[in-house]
Design an enzyme around this catalytic site. Sequence first.
Site, PDB file in Angstrom:
ATOM      1  N   GLY A   7       0.857  -1.197   0.000  1.00 23.07           N
ATOM      2  CA  GLY A   7       0.000   0.000   0.000  1.00 23.07           C
ATOM      3  C   GLY A   7       0.886   1.238   0.000  1.00 23.07           C
ATOM      4  O   GLY A   7       1.855   1.312   0.761  1.00 23.07           O
ATOM      5  N   ALA A   8       0.556   2.176  -0.876  1.00 20.48           N
ATOM      6  CA  ALA A   8       1.327   3.442  -0.911  1.00 20.48           C
ATOM      7  C   ALA A   8       0.372   4.603  -0.684  1.00 20.48           C
ATOM      8  O   ALA A   8       0.361   5.580  -1.416  1.00 20.48           O
ATOM      9  CB  ALA A   8       2.047   3.570  -2.248  1.00 20.48           C
ATOM     10  N   GLY A   9      -0.465   4.455   0.363  1.00 17.59           N
ATOM     11  CA  GLY A   9      -1.400   5.524   0.710  1.00 17.59           C
ATOM     12  C   GLY A   9      -0.770   6.489   1.690  1.00 17.59           C
ATOM     13  O   GLY A   9       0.429   6.785   1.599  1.00 17.59           O
ATOM     14  N   GLY A  12       1.603   4.343   4.275  1.00 18.86           N
ATOM     15  CA  GLY A  12       2.621   3.628   3.491  1.00 18.86           C
ATOM     16  C   GLY A  12       3.486   4.599   2.715  1.00 18.86           C
ATOM     17  O   GLY A  12       4.715   4.460   2.663  1.00 18.86           O
ATOM     18  N   ASN A 102      -4.900   0.207  12.428  1.00 21.05           N
ATOM     19  CA  ASN A 102      -5.584   0.455  13.692  1.00 21.05           C
ATOM     20  C   ASN A 102      -6.427  -0.748  14.070  1.00 21.05           C
ATOM     21  O   ASN A 102      -6.910  -1.477  13.206  1.00 21.05           O
ATOM     22  CB  ASN A 102      -6.476   1.694  13.560  1.00 21.05           C
ATOM     23  CG  ASN A 102      -5.686   2.974  13.790  1.00 21.05           C
ATOM     24  OD1 ASN A 102      -4.853   3.049  14.694  1.00 21.05           O
ATOM     25  ND2 ASN A 102      -5.947   3.982  12.980  1.00 21.05           N
ATOM     26  N   LYS A 185      -3.533   2.260  21.929  1.00 22.98           N
ATOM     27  CA  LYS A 185      -3.744   3.068  20.718  1.00 22.98           C
ATOM     28  C   LYS A 185      -5.188   2.892  20.235  1.00 22.98           C
ATOM     29  O   LYS A 185      -5.854   3.851  19.843  1.00 22.98           O
ATOM     30  CB  LYS A 185      -2.750   2.612  19.643  1.00 22.98           C
ATOM     31  CG  LYS A 185      -3.071   3.041  18.222  1.00 22.98           C
ATOM     32  CD  LYS A 185      -2.504   4.388  17.868  1.00 22.98           C
ATOM     33  CE  LYS A 185      -3.094   5.002  16.620  1.00 22.98           C
ATOM     34  NZ  LYS A 185      -2.640   4.522  15.359  1.00 22.98           N
ATOM     35  N   GLU A 268     -13.132   2.435   8.337  1.00 21.98           N
ATOM     36  CA  GLU A 268     -12.887   1.159   9.011  1.00 21.98           C
ATOM     37  C   GLU A 268     -13.873   0.993  10.175  1.00 21.98           C
ATOM     38  O   GLU A 268     -13.459   0.752  11.317  1.00 21.98           O
ATOM     39  CB  GLU A 268     -11.444   1.110   9.508  1.00 21.98           C
ATOM     40  CG  GLU A 268     -10.409   1.103   8.392  1.00 21.98           C
ATOM     41  CD  GLU A 268      -9.001   1.293   8.926  1.00 21.98           C
ATOM     42  OE1 GLU A 268      -8.736   2.333   9.571  1.00 21.98           O
ATOM     43  OE2 GLU A 268      -8.173   0.405   8.702  1.00 21.98           O
TER      44      GLU A 268
HETATM   45  N1  LIG Z   1      -3.767   8.125   7.885  1.00 23.66           N
HETATM   46  C1  LIG Z   1      -3.429   8.239   9.149  1.00 23.66           C
HETATM   47  O1  LIG Z   1      -3.160   9.350   9.636  1.00 23.66           O
HETATM   48  C2  LIG Z   1      -3.341   7.042  10.032  1.00 23.66           C
HETATM   49  C3  LIG Z   1      -3.778   5.802   9.601  1.00 23.66           C
HETATM   50  N2  LIG Z   1      -3.633   4.716  10.444  1.00 23.66           N
HETATM   51  C4  LIG Z   1      -4.073   3.402  10.037  1.00 23.66           C
HETATM   52  O2  LIG Z   1      -3.191   2.918   9.025  1.00 23.66           O
HETATM   53  C5  LIG Z   1      -3.875   2.040   8.127  1.00 23.66           C
HETATM   54  C6  LIG Z   1      -3.668   2.547   6.710  1.00 23.66           C
HETATM   55  O3  LIG Z   1      -4.305   3.812   6.616  1.00 23.66           O
HETATM   56  P1  LIG Z   1      -3.958   4.903   5.509  1.00 23.66           P
HETATM   57  O4  LIG Z   1      -2.544   4.810   5.105  1.00 23.66           O
HETATM   58  O5  LIG Z   1      -4.490   6.182   6.024  1.00 23.66           O
HETATM   59  O6  LIG Z   1      -4.889   4.395   4.320  1.00 23.66           O
HETATM   60  P2  LIG Z   1      -4.930   4.903   2.802  1.00 23.66           P
HETATM   61  O7  LIG Z   1      -6.306   4.629   2.335  1.00 23.66           O
HETATM   62  O8  LIG Z   1      -4.384   6.268   2.672  1.00 23.66           O
HETATM   63  O9  LIG Z   1      -3.921   3.924   2.085  1.00 23.66           O
HETATM   64  C7  LIG Z   1      -4.180   2.565   1.920  1.00 23.66           C
HETATM   65  C8  LIG Z   1      -3.549   2.152   0.621  1.00 23.66           C
HETATM   66  O10 LIG Z   1      -3.676   0.744   0.518  1.00 23.66           O
HETATM   67  C9  LIG Z   1      -3.760   0.477  -0.849  1.00 23.66           C
HETATM   68  N3  LIG Z   1      -4.286  -0.858  -1.120  1.00 23.66           N
HETATM   69  C10 LIG Z   1      -5.494  -1.382  -0.785  1.00 23.66           C
HETATM   70  N4  LIG Z   1      -5.608  -2.619  -1.268  1.00 23.66           N
HETATM   71  C11 LIG Z   1      -4.447  -2.892  -1.924  1.00 23.66           C
HETATM   72  C12 LIG Z   1      -3.966  -4.008  -2.645  1.00 23.66           C
HETATM   73  N5  LIG Z   1      -4.696  -5.122  -2.780  1.00 23.66           N
HETATM   74  N6  LIG Z   1      -2.740  -3.931  -3.214  1.00 23.66           N
HETATM   75  C13 LIG Z   1      -1.993  -2.816  -3.086  1.00 23.66           C
HETATM   76  N7  LIG Z   1      -2.388  -1.708  -2.418  1.00 23.66           N
HETATM   77  C14 LIG Z   1      -3.604  -1.761  -1.843  1.00 23.66           C
HETATM   78  C15 LIG Z   1      -4.676   1.557  -1.412  1.00 23.66           C
HETATM   79  O11 LIG Z   1      -4.356   1.678  -2.765  1.00 23.66           O
HETATM   80  P3  LIG Z   1      -5.367   2.066  -3.935  1.00 23.66           P
HETATM   81  O12 LIG Z   1      -4.975   3.466  -4.290  1.00 23.66           O
HETATM   82  O13 LIG Z   1      -5.055   1.075  -4.998  1.00 23.66           O
HETATM   83  O14 LIG Z   1      -6.768   1.964  -3.385  1.00 23.66           O
HETATM   84  C16 LIG Z   1      -4.229   2.769  -0.599  1.00 23.66           C
HETATM   85  O15 LIG Z   1      -3.294   3.549  -1.289  1.00 23.66           O
HETATM   86  C17 LIG Z   1      -5.340   2.049   8.582  1.00 23.66           C
HETATM   87  O16 LIG Z   1      -5.604   0.940   9.391  1.00 23.66           O
HETATM   88  C18 LIG Z   1      -5.462   3.343   9.397  1.00 23.66           C
HETATM   89  O17 LIG Z   1      -6.478   3.282  10.380  1.00 23.66           O
HETATM   90  C19 LIG Z   1      -3.019   4.810  11.647  1.00 23.66           C
HETATM   91  C20 LIG Z   1      -2.571   6.017  12.090  1.00 23.66           C
HETATM   92  C21 LIG Z   1      -2.743   7.219  11.362  1.00 23.66           C
HETATM   93  C1  LIG Z   2      -4.325   8.155  16.810  1.00 25.55           C
HETATM   94  C2  LIG Z   2      -4.446   8.784  15.427  1.00 25.55           C
HETATM   95  C3  LIG Z   2      -5.467   9.878  15.511  1.00 25.55           C
HETATM   96  C4  LIG Z   2      -3.076   9.384  15.087  1.00 25.55           C
HETATM   97  O1  LIG Z   2      -2.125   8.417  14.899  1.00 25.55           O
HETATM   98  C5  LIG Z   2      -4.772   7.715  14.414  1.00 25.55           C
HETATM   99  O2  LIG Z   2      -4.290   6.622  14.556  1.00 25.55           O
HETATM  100  C6  LIG Z   2      -5.620   7.917  13.228  1.00 25.55           C
HETATM  101  O3  LIG Z   2      -5.888   9.045  12.831  1.00 25.55           O
HETATM  102  O4  LIG Z   2      -6.004   6.893  12.611  1.00 25.55           O
END
Ligand SMILES: NC(=O)C1=CN([C@@H]2O[C@H](COP(=O)(O)OP(=O)(O)OC[C@H]3O[C@@H](n4cnc5c(N)ncnc54)[C@H](OP(=O)(O)O)[C@@H]3O)[C@@H](O)[C@H]2O)C=CC1
Ligand SMILES: CC(C)(CO)C(=O)C(=O)O
Length: 306
Positions: A7-9, A12, A102, A185, A268
Amino acid sequence: MRILVVGAGATGGFFGGRLAQAGRDVTFLVREKRGETLKKSGLNIHTPQGITCVQPKLVLASELKDTFDVVILTVKGFSLEAVMEEFAPAVGEQTLILPVLNGMHHLEKIQQRFGKHRAIGGLCRINATLDAEGQVHQMTALDELIYGEVDGERSERIVKLDDLLQNAGFTARLSRHIVSEMWEKWLFLASVGGITCLMRGNMGQVSRAAGGPAFISAFVEEVVAIVVAGGYRERPHVKLNTIKELTNENSTQTTSMYRDMTQGLPVEAEQILGSLVSIAEKAGLNTPLVNAAYTHMSVYQENIRK
Ligand SMILES: NC(=O)C1=CN([C@@H]2O[C@H](COP(=O)(O)OP(=O)(O)OC[C@H]3O[C@@H](n4cnc5c(N)ncnc54)[C@H](OP(=O)(O)O)[C@@H]3O)[C@@H](O)[C@H]2O)C=CC1
Ligand SMILES: CC(C)(CO)C(=O)C(=O)O
């Protein structure tokens, strides 16, 4: 050591991008559309210090052949089952899987799929999001990646991983109590996520509203009772500190679930709130506020599917 970031969201892109910038051997597992964007524009990361751009190494699931030393798992919880099948060829006898998701239940699912020893505990603290062009925005200075063996051992492999993750442009920390930290967390995140999504405002707004502080305290009390029933060994100061932090009238705190909801994106709900409701039901706990937050987000999910 070769790292596969799945994942490069928002998370990532940030942690993987930082590792790549620091010279680590990082490959991102992406789907086609995300891959095209990243090939064209690079991986742009906006931070409070400025913007950087990396040309990331990318791989599609159909191209995955070799195993990696470390898999950093950064998809949303609702993508977990599908993505585990896709990155399975990257997991060998020595591979470590570090999830930043999370919640708690993903850990069990990873262990069931790949074996107990493959997964370590992990979490991240960051406020990150993607913009309309798919560029990563780190919205505050928070940049923590925390990891550790599930049993707390300071094993040779975890020390090696720690060396790999240190000094890579974010705060990396090896924890001897990662499972407890993951529960805490989740406790924090589910409280803020549930409260802000239900009340449609940040924590400061809820705190300043009529009945806000009492609502916040009651919500946190419910979440704590649930996670304790789920296996969290309570440290008493955690609840008090959480309530204190969340009733700060000046807080602008929200969560990734709140940001996703305000952008009309999938959330989620199951992983952050539904899993809590299941634990409460099994334990016979009465948790009307957490249940209401889950119902609310389930209705939201149905609406965005239309
Ligand atoms: N964002 C935040 O500030 C925080 C997030 N988290 C937790 O981290 C986790 C990730 O969140 P976050 O990074 O925000 O999510 P995002 O939606 O920004 O990124 C998730 C990425 O996963 C990719 N993905 C999904 N399925 C696949 C697959 N089969 N193959 C390759 N790539 C895939 C998506 O790509 P595609 O573009 O192809 O859909 C998307 O880019 C979650 O559980 C979130 O709760 C925790 C702390 C803070
Ligand atoms: C705790 C917090 C708010 C920051 O890491 C988080 O995990 C989220 O936004 O998903």
